[in-house]
Design an enzyme around this catalytic site. Structure first.
Site, PDB file in Angstrom:
ATOM      1  N   PRO A 116       0.805  -1.225   0.000  1.00 42.16           N
ATOM      2  CA  PRO A 116       0.000   0.000   0.000  1.00 42.16           C
ATOM      3  C   PRO A 116       0.838   1.276   0.000  1.00 42.16           C
ATOM      4  O   PRO A 116       0.299   2.348  -0.247  1.00 42.16           O
ATOM      5  CB  PRO A 116      -0.856  -0.116   1.266  1.00 42.16           C
ATOM      6  N   GLU A 138       1.645  -9.461   8.896  1.00 41.97           N
ATOM      7  CA  GLU A 138       1.711  -8.001   9.047  1.00 41.97           C
ATOM      8  C   GLU A 138       2.648  -7.366   8.028  1.00 41.97           C
ATOM      9  O   GLU A 138       2.675  -6.152   7.867  1.00 41.97           O
ATOM     10  CB  GLU A 138       2.166  -7.629  10.469  1.00 41.97           C
ATOM     11  N   ARG A 180      -3.511  -8.958 -21.013  1.00 45.17           N
ATOM     12  CA  ARG A 180      -4.500  -8.685 -22.067  1.00 45.17           C
ATOM     13  C   ARG A 180      -3.990  -7.695 -23.108  1.00 45.17           C
ATOM     14  O   ARG A 180      -4.562  -7.573 -24.178  1.00 45.17           O
ATOM     15  CB  ARG A 180      -5.822  -8.227 -21.462  1.00 45.17           C
ATOM     16  N   ASP A 218     -11.978  -0.433 -25.062  1.00 49.88           N
ATOM     17  CA  ASP A 218     -12.251  -0.561 -23.634  1.00 49.88           C
ATOM     18  C   ASP A 218     -11.976   0.717 -22.867  1.00 49.88           C
ATOM     19  O   ASP A 218     -11.143   1.521 -23.267  1.00 49.88           O
ATOM     20  CB  ASP A 218     -11.372  -1.654 -23.016  1.00 49.88           C
TER      21      ASP A 218
HETATM   22  N1  4FN Z   1      -1.493  -5.052   1.997  1.00 50.92           N
HETATM   23  C1  4FN Z   1      -2.978   0.554   4.456  1.00 50.92           C
HETATM   24  C2  4FN Z   1      -1.945   0.927   5.294  1.00 50.92           C
HETATM   25  C3  4FN Z   1      -1.072  -0.035   5.794  1.00 50.92           C
HETATM   26  C4  4FN Z   1      -1.242  -1.391   5.457  1.00 50.92           C
HETATM   27  C5  4FN Z   1      -2.262  -1.738   4.620  1.00 50.92           C
HETATM   28  C6  4FN Z   1      -2.436  -3.176   4.200  1.00 50.92           C
HETATM   29  C7  4FN Z   1      -0.924  -7.323   2.794  1.00 50.92           C
HETATM   30  C8  4FN Z   1       1.305  -7.784   3.856  1.00 50.92           C
HETATM   31  C9  4FN Z   1       0.651  -5.434   3.174  1.00 50.92           C
HETATM   32  C10 4FN Z   1      -3.042  -3.291   0.375  1.00 50.92           C
HETATM   33  C11 4FN Z   1      -3.738  -2.391  -0.424  1.00 50.92           C
HETATM   34  C12 4FN Z   1      -3.476  -2.225  -1.741  1.00 50.92           C
HETATM   35  C13 4FN Z   1      -0.804  -4.416  -2.391  1.00 50.92           C
HETATM   36  C14 4FN Z   1      -3.132  -0.793   4.116  1.00 50.92           C
HETATM   37  C15 4FN Z   1      -1.721  -3.871  -1.518  1.00 50.92           C
HETATM   38  C16 4FN Z   1      -2.013  -4.056  -0.153  1.00 50.92           C
HETATM   39  C17 4FN Z   1      -2.460  -2.988  -2.299  1.00 50.92           C
HETATM   40  C18 4FN Z   1      -1.214  -5.006   0.704  1.00 50.92           C
HETATM   41  C19 4FN Z   1      -0.160  -8.195   3.792  1.00 50.92           C
HETATM   42  C20 4FN Z   1       1.422  -6.306   4.177  1.00 50.92           C
HETATM   43  C21 4FN Z   1      -0.819  -5.810   3.053  1.00 50.92           C
HETATM   44  C22 4FN Z   1      -3.384   2.130   2.578  1.00 50.92           C
HETATM   45  C23 4FN Z   1      -5.314   1.107   3.737  1.00 50.92           C
HETATM   46  C24 4FN Z   1      -3.968   2.795   4.855  1.00 50.92           C
HETATM   47  C25 4FN Z   1      -1.551  -5.505   4.293  1.00 50.92           C
HETATM   48  C26 4FN Z   1      -3.921   1.634   3.910  1.00 50.92           C
HETATM   49  N2  4FN Z   1      -1.974  -2.994  -3.560  1.00 50.92           N
HETATM   50  N3  4FN Z   1      -1.509  -4.091   4.638  1.00 50.92           N
HETATM   51  O1  4FN Z   1      -3.326  -3.519   3.479  1.00 50.92           O
HETATM   52  O2  4FN Z   1      -0.351  -5.691   0.242  1.00 50.92           O
HETATM   53  O3  4FN Z   1      -0.981  -3.848  -3.610  1.00 50.92           O
END
Ligand code: 4FN
Length: 262
Positions: free
Chosen positions: A93, A120, A158, A173
């Site tokens: 994120p 985490e 795609r 698209d």
């Molecule tokens: N997520 C936020 C802040 C801190 C952590 C998260 C979160 C998966 C391993 C990362 C999430 C969202 C969009 C990968 C979210 C994405 C992920 C993504 C992702 C487990 C650690 C985690 C932004 C909501 C404040 C979990 C926000 N696009 N941590 O989701 O990998 O690609």
């Protein structure tokens, strides 16, 4: 294009490897998918891939060592086939927003190695040593990077030449980058009349292809102006709006404003 993914849930990637457009492209050998499980690169009886965070706190952290061993195996396997170097991408994120332009870049490249986090997160030392880029789908909490990786792979595959058999339909698209930058116009199919629904716009039944193209363009402009005005500004900045487009937008903005003539 060859995609490698480091994931505790390799089966999840069957979705993009085996279904629909991306599945067909895979059968045609336009791309390949290799999912690697860090658990297969552990040596203890429990096949441990996670441990408690230093400093305390809830949850677990993915250990660097199984990830490093997985990455090493991927690099050896890649070298044994195409040998092209590709970036290690962490789905996170905090990453740069993944856009259609990112999908195009990926599709035009030799591929990528996706690192999919769980728990985490990942030991920061692995990220610092090995990750080249971080990409994100948006601001929401996922339980792992896999779904984000799958979405990005779908968006790129795609676009591979030959992936869409009906050649130019990707060009029509929504979001097809830099072609129009506008949303798609509405679609209709048989039957011609549907209980309780408005009739199909007559122009679509007229057989007049110039009028149909014009109607579709105007619908795109209308839908985009209403729901995603930011995309109108961007299309304008990118020189993608014609004088006819601008004239039409001016017309609908006058008609939709509440200022009646005095
Ligand atoms: N997520 C936020 C802040 C801190 C952590 C998260 C979160 C998966 C391993 C990362 C999430 C969202 C969009 C990968 C979210 C994405 C992920 C993504 C992702 C487990 C650690 C985690 C932004 C909501 C404040 C979990 C926000 N696009 N941590 O989701 O990998 O690609």
């Amino acid at each position: 294009m060859r995609i490698d993914a480091m994931t505790l849930f390799p089966d999840m990637f069957g979705i993009v490897r085996d279904s629909g457009v991306t599945g067909r492209a895979h059968t045609q050998k336009l791309w390949s998918m290799h999912a690697w499980n860090p658990r297969d690169f552990t040596h203890d009886v429990h096949r441990t891939v996670d441990d408690r965070p230093y400093g305390g706190g809830p949850g677990m952290v993915m250990m660097a060592e199984p990830l490093e061993k997985t990455l090493e195996a991927i690099r050896i396997d890649r070298a044994a086939s195409d040998s092209q170097d590709v970036p290690v991408v962490l789905l996170s994120p905090i990453g740069k927003p993944f856009k259609q332009a990112t999908a195009s870049r990926l599709a035009a490249s030799a591929g990528a190695i996706f690192v999919c986090g769980r728990y985490e997160g990942i030991d920061q030392r692995f990220i610092d040593k090995h990750v080249d880029e971080q990409w994100s789908l948006g601001d929401f909490v996922l339980s792992g990077g896999e779904i984000a990786a799958i979405a990005m792979i779908d968006a790129a595959v795609r676009l591979l030449p030959g992936a869409l058999h009906h050649g130019d339909s990707s060009l029509q698209d929504s979001f097809q980058d830099s072609l129009s930058g506008l949303l798609d116009s509405p679609h209709y199919t048989r039957p011609e009349s549907l209980e309780g629904a408005d009739p199909i716009p007559p122009v679509l039944l007229s057989g007049n292809h110039a009028n149909i193209a014009k109607w579709r363009r105007q619908q795109s402009l209308m839908v985009t102006a209403k729901y995603r005005p930011d995309l109108i500004s961007r299309a304008r900045e990118n020189g993608l709006l014609s004088r006819d487009d601008e004239r039409f937008l001016k017309e609908i903005s006058i008609n939709s404003s509440d200022h009646a003539a005095p």
